[in-house]
Design a protein around this motif. Structure first.
Motif, short mmCIF file in Angstrom:
data_model
loop_
_atom_site.label_atom_id
_atom_site.label_comp_id
_atom_site.label_asym_id
_atom_site.label_seq_id
_atom_site.Cartn_x
_atom_site.Cartn_y
_atom_site.Cartn_z
N LEU A 88 0.58 -1.25 0.12
CA LEU A 88 -0.03 0.19 -0.01
C LEU A 88 0.73 1.44 -0.33
O LEU A 88 0.39 2.40 -0.64
N ALA A 89 2.40 1.17 0.56
CA ALA A 89 2.81 2.27 1.13
C ALA A 89 3.35 3.07 -0.09
O ALA A 89 4.06 3.85 -0.88
N LEU A 90 3.88 2.17 -0.91
CA LEU A 90 4.69 2.23 -2.72
C LEU A 90 3.49 1.94 -3.49
O LEU A 90 3.99 2.68 -5.01
N THR A 91 2.60 1.85 -3.03
CA THR A 91 1.29 2.77 -4.19
C THR A 91 1.30 4.36 -4.25
O THR A 91 0.16 4.34 -4.99
N LEU A 92 1.06 4.75 -3.10
CA LEU A 92 1.31 6.49 -2.62
C LEU A 92 1.77 7.09 -4.52
O LEU A 92 3.27 6.40 -4.46
N PRO A 93 1.63 8.22 -4.44
CA PRO A 93 2.75 9.50 -5.27
C PRO A 93 3.98 9.27 -4.84
O PRO A 93 4.54 8.98 -3.60
N ALA A 94 4.85 9.09 -5.81
CA ALA A 94 6.49 9.41 -5.34
C ALA A 94 6.86 10.77 -5.14
O ALA A 94 7.85 10.22 -3.98
N VAL A 95 5.65 11.57 -5.03
CA VAL A 95 6.68 12.60 -4.24
C VAL A 95 6.96 12.70 -2.68
O VAL A 95 7.48 12.92 -1.58
N SER A 96 5.31 12.10 -2.09
CA SER A 96 4.94 11.45 -1.14
C SER A 96 5.42 11.10 -0.18
O SER A 96 6.74 11.03 0.91
#
Length: 116
Positions: A88-96
Motif C-alpha cells: 500500500l505504501a508503494l502505491t502512493l505518489p512518488a513525491v509523498s
C-alpha cells in the motif's frame, strides 16, 4: 519522547487539569496548520499515509518477533500485514514517498547523533 529527551524537554509538560501534553499538542497543531496553509493538502495526505504505513510495517515486524504468550496472532499474519502495508505504501505518489523517506532519514540521523 520529550521525557526521554528525544525532543526538547519543555514539550514534556503535562497540563495539571487535563493531564495532556498541552505544549506538544499546541506545537503539533501549529505544524499541521502551517502544512495545510503552505502545501497541497493531497500531498500532505499522501505523506501522512506513507508515514502511518511505515509505522504499521514496523509494528507488524515487531509482532513477528514476539515469542510465546506475548504473541496474540500467528507469525504468518504479522508477515502478511507487514507486506500489505509495504505494498500500500508503494502505491502512493512518488513525491509523498520520497519526501517522507527524506524526513525519516533526517530524523534517524539526528537520533543516532544524539544517542552517540
Amino acid at each position: 519522547m520529550a521525557r526521554e529527551r528525544d525532543l526538547p524537554g519543555w514539550l514534556a509538560a503535562v497540563h495539571p487539569r487535563y493531564a495532556v501534553p498541552h505544549r506538544a499538542e499546541l506545537l503539533l497543531g501549529g505544524i499541521v496548520v502551517a502544512v495545510v496553509i503552505v502545501s497541497d493538502v493531497r500531498g500532505a495526505i499522501g505523506f501522512s499515509s506513507f508515514a502511518i504505513l511505515v509505522y504499521y510495517t514496523i509494528a507488524n515486524a515487531s509482532a513477528f518477533t514476539l515469542d510465546g504468550p506475548q504473541r496474540r496472532w500467528l507469525r504468518p499474519l504479522s508477515l502478511l500485514g507487514g507486506i500489505g502495508c509495504l505494498v500500500l505504501a508503494l502505491t502512493l505518489p512518488a513525491v509523498s514517498i520520497l519526501t517522507c523517506l527524506a524526513i525519516l532519514a533526517v530524523g534517524v540521523t539526528i537520533r543516532t547523533m544524539h544517542r552517540s
